[in-house]
Design a protein around this motif. Structure first.
Motif, PDB file in Angstrom:
ATOM      1  N   ASP A 182       0.853  -1.195   0.000  1.00 56.09           N
ATOM      2  CA  ASP A 182       0.000   0.000   0.000  1.00 56.09           C
ATOM      3  C   ASP A 182       0.888   1.244   0.000  1.00 56.09           C
ATOM      4  OD1 ASP A 182      -1.958   1.894   0.253  1.00 56.09           O
ATOM      5  OD2 ASP A 182      -2.450   1.405   2.347  1.00 56.09           O
ATOM      6  N   ALA A 183       0.863   2.013  -1.045  1.00 55.27           N
ATOM      7  CA  ALA A 183       1.706   3.206  -1.168  1.00 55.27           C
ATOM      8  C   ALA A 183       1.153   4.374  -0.363  1.00 55.27           C
ATOM      9  CB  ALA A 183       1.838   3.609  -2.638  1.00 55.27           C
ATOM     10  N   GLY A 184      -0.163   4.380  -0.096  1.00 52.90           N
ATOM     11  CA  GLY A 184      -0.758   5.471   0.671  1.00 52.90           C
ATOM     12  C   GLY A 184      -0.563   6.817  -0.013  1.00 52.90           C
ATOM     13  N   ILE A 185      -0.210   7.829   0.768  1.00 49.89           N
ATOM     14  CA  ILE A 185      -0.036   9.168   0.198  1.00 49.89           C
ATOM     15  C   ILE A 185       1.200   9.245  -0.702  1.00 49.89           C
ATOM     16  CG2 ILE A 185      -1.155  10.249   2.191  1.00 49.89           C
ATOM     17  CD1 ILE A 185       1.625  11.121   3.148  1.00 49.89           C
ATOM     18  N   ALA A 186       2.089   8.226  -0.611  1.00 47.21           N
ATOM     19  CA  ALA A 186       3.302   8.218  -1.430  1.00 47.21           C
ATOM     20  C   ALA A 186       3.068   7.622  -2.814  1.00 47.21           C
ATOM     21  CB  ALA A 186       4.409   7.449  -0.716  1.00 47.21           C
ATOM     22  N   ALA A 187       1.804   7.340  -3.114  1.00 43.59           N
ATOM     23  CA  ALA A 187       1.511   6.893  -4.476  1.00 43.59           C
ATOM     24  C   ALA A 187       1.856   8.004  -5.457  1.00 43.59           C
ATOM     25  CB  ALA A 187       0.040   6.502  -4.597  1.00 43.59           C
ATOM     26  N   GLU A 188       1.785   9.226  -4.993  1.00 46.86           N
ATOM     27  CA  GLU A 188       2.224  10.394  -5.751  1.00 46.86           C
ATOM     28  C   GLU A 188       3.490  10.944  -5.083  1.00 46.86           C
ATOM     29  OE1 GLU A 188       0.848  11.360  -8.540  1.00 46.86           O
ATOM     30  OE2 GLU A 188      -0.727   9.833  -8.409  1.00 46.86           O
ATOM     31  N   PRO A 189       4.346  11.613  -5.847  1.00 43.10           N
ATOM     32  CA  PRO A 189       5.585  12.159  -5.261  1.00 43.10           C
ATOM     33  C   PRO A 189       5.308  13.064  -4.062  1.00 43.10           C
ATOM     34  CG  PRO A 189       5.640  12.287  -7.651  1.00 43.10           C
ATOM     35  CD  PRO A 189       4.243  11.882  -7.287  1.00 43.10           C
ATOM     36  N   VAL A 190       6.058  12.840  -2.980  1.00 39.21           N
ATOM     37  CA  VAL A 190       5.929  13.631  -1.750  1.00 39.21           C
ATOM     38  C   VAL A 190       7.234  14.387  -1.545  1.00 39.21           C
ATOM     39  CG1 VAL A 190       5.578  13.593   0.740  1.00 39.21           C
ATOM     40  CG2 VAL A 190       4.357  11.952  -0.722  1.00 39.21           C
ATOM     41  N   LYS A 191       7.157  15.714  -1.626  1.00 37.18           N
ATOM     42  CA  LYS A 191       8.340  16.551  -1.452  1.00 37.18           C
ATOM     43  C   LYS A 191       8.519  16.882   0.033  1.00 37.18           C
ATOM     44  CE  LYS A 191      11.761  19.301  -2.554  1.00 37.18           C
ATOM     45  NZ  LYS A 191      13.064  18.791  -3.073  1.00 37.18           N
ATOM     46  N   LEU A 192       9.714  16.563   0.555  1.00 39.94           N
ATOM     47  CA  LEU A 192       9.998  16.814   1.974  1.00 39.94           C
ATOM     48  C   LEU A 192      10.648  18.180   2.153  1.00 39.94           C
ATOM     49  CD1 LEU A 192      11.463  13.310   2.950  1.00 39.94           C
ATOM     50  CD2 LEU A 192       9.116  14.123   3.217  1.00 39.94           C
ATOM     51  N   GLY A 193      10.235  18.867   3.229  1.00 41.25           N
ATOM     52  CA  GLY A 193      10.818  20.166   3.546  1.00 41.25           C
ATOM     53  C   GLY A 193      12.181  20.018   4.215  1.00 41.25           C
ATOM     54  N   ALA A 194      12.731  21.169   4.643  1.00 35.76           N
ATOM     55  CA  ALA A 194      14.086  21.190   5.199  1.00 35.76           C
ATOM     56  C   ALA A 194      14.198  20.458   6.536  1.00 35.76           C
ATOM     57  CB  ALA A 194      14.552  22.638   5.361  1.00 35.76           C
ATOM     58  N   ASP A 195      13.078  20.286   7.222  1.00 37.50           N
ATOM     59  CA  ASP A 195      13.126  19.613   8.529  1.00 37.50           C
ATOM     60  C   ASP A 195      12.104  18.486   8.604  1.00 37.50           C
ATOM     61  OD1 ASP A 195      10.862  21.162   8.490  1.00 37.50           O
ATOM     62  OD2 ASP A 195      11.061  21.867  10.564  1.00 37.50           O
ATOM     63  N   GLU A 196      11.868  17.818   7.461  1.00 34.40           N
ATOM     64  CA  GLU A 196      10.848  16.779   7.405  1.00 34.40           C
ATOM     65  C   GLU A 196      11.451  15.427   7.002  1.00 34.40           C
ATOM     66  OE1 GLU A 196       6.954  19.489   6.186  1.00 34.40           O
ATOM     67  OE2 GLU A 196       8.109  18.467   4.627  1.00 34.40           O
ATOM     68  N   TYR A 197      10.835  14.360   7.553  1.00 36.54           N
ATOM     69  CA  TYR A 197      11.303  12.997   7.290  1.00 36.54           C
ATOM     70  C   TYR A 197      10.122  12.122   6.876  1.00 36.54           C
ATOM     71  CZ  TYR A 197      15.605  14.351   9.698  1.00 36.54           C
ATOM     72  OH  TYR A 197      16.773  14.975  10.062  1.00 36.54           O
ATOM     73  N   PHE A 198      10.434  11.136   6.029  1.00 37.50           N
ATOM     74  CA  PHE A 198       9.433  10.145   5.641  1.00 37.50           C
ATOM     75  C   PHE A 198       9.841   8.839   6.319  1.00 37.50           C
ATOM     76  CE2 PHE A 198       7.088   7.163   3.011  1.00 37.50           C
ATOM     77  CZ  PHE A 198       5.932   7.857   2.674  1.00 37.50           C
ATOM     78  N   LEU A 199       8.974   8.319   7.180  1.00 43.74           N
ATOM     79  CA  LEU A 199       9.290   7.140   7.995  1.00 43.74           C
ATOM     80  C   LEU A 199       8.456   5.942   7.564  1.00 43.74           C
ATOM     81  CD1 LEU A 199       9.325   8.870  11.516  1.00 43.74           C
ATOM     82  CD2 LEU A 199      11.184   8.686   9.853  1.00 43.74           C
ATOM     83  N   LEU A 200       9.119   4.769   7.533  1.00 44.64           N
ATOM     84  CA  LEU A 200       8.442   3.527   7.181  1.00 44.64           C
ATOM     85  C   LEU A 200       8.702   2.467   8.243  1.00 44.64           C
ATOM     86  CD1 LEU A 200       9.198   3.179   3.341  1.00 44.64           C
ATOM     87  CD2 LEU A 200       6.997   3.768   4.397  1.00 44.64           C
ATOM     88  N   GLY A 201       7.752   1.531   8.373  1.00 42.35           N
ATOM     89  CA  GLY A 201       7.966   0.379   9.239  1.00 42.35           C
ATOM     90  C   GLY A 201       8.632  -0.738   8.451  1.00 42.35           C
TER      91      GLY A 201
END
Length: 242
Positions: A182-201
């Motif tokens: 399940d890609a969820g919101i990442a099915a579309e490109p997700v741009k991260l800001g200067a202090d943001e992280y994308f975390l996965l289990g």
């Protein structure tokens, strides 16, 4: 001959009277019965000697006291310092968090207790693959989540056909999960800001992570710390590997 006898009588009488006098003084308490070197010593002299010994002993003890006080102060300072260090170590490196759920299986199982390094978050940037503890959206009313860093600040994250893409390229080195159904919101490109992280289990089907709109992108301020040690006995006990 008579003169000699007279002298002997006089000397005998002299010694007799002297002995009587000494006995009288002993009985009256003026002399003590302590004999030193064959002489009867004056009790007052003995008492004075003992007082002098006591004064010398007191002087010696007074000289010792400052050293003892300094030693006690040093010991107290060392104990206080050790306690302060222990408190800091626990506060920054020894905060215990219990993992809830199966999202990090097999790396960290449900119910296992880990230690979190809170200092590293402020001292340096996190790297991909590190495991962190956080509260979604900074909500202090919810339990800590434990997930792995997949996307770093400034990157563009997307999940296509079960694979993780960073800045448009498949990240083959991300080996912690084989397939993300399940890609969820990442099915579309997700741009991260200067202090943001994308975390996965590590087990994407086992729980929510940044793919879920309820969690989404995690800001640095919402990160609690880096998971570095698993305290649970068994094969997982020890330093948590990246």
């Amino acid at each position: 001959m008579r003169g000699t006898i007279t002298k002997i009588c006089i000397l005998s009488l002299f010694f007799y009277l002297r002995e009587r006098k000494d006995r009288t003084k002993v009985e009256s308490g003026e002399y003590t019965d302590e004999i030193r070197g064959g002489r009867v010593w004056d009790r007052r002299l003995i008492s004075a000697g003992r007082e002098a010994e006591k004064r010398e002993k007191l002087k010696f003890e007074k000289k010792k006291n400052p050293r003892l006080i300094r030693q006690i102060i040093i010991w107290a300072a060392e104990i206080a310092g050790a306690c302060a260090v222990a408190v800091l170590l626990v506060a920054f490196f020894g905060h215990r968090i219990s993992n809830s759920g199966d999202a990090m299986t097999p790396s960290i199982r449900n119910g296992e207790v880990v230690l979190v390094d809170r200092l590293v978050i402020d001292m340096k940037e996190l790297s991909r693959g590190q495991i962190v503890a956080f509260r979604p959206n900074g909500n202090k009313e919810v339990h800590f989540y434990i997930r792995r860093v997949a996307g770093l600040p400034g990157e563009t994250v997307q999940i296509k056909e079960g694979k993780l893409y960073i800045d448009g390229e498949e990240l083959k080195s991300y080996e912690y999960v084989s397939e993300i159904r399940d890609a969820g919101i990442a099915a579309e490109p997700v741009k991260l800001g200067a202090d943001e992280y994308f975390l996965l289990g590590d087990n994407p089907q086992g729980g929510e992570d940044s793919r879920s709109s309820d969690i989404g992108i995690v800001k640095k301020d919402d990160l609690y710390g880096k998971v570095w040690f698993n305290t649970t006995s068994g094969d997982h006990f020890g330093i948590v590997k990246k």
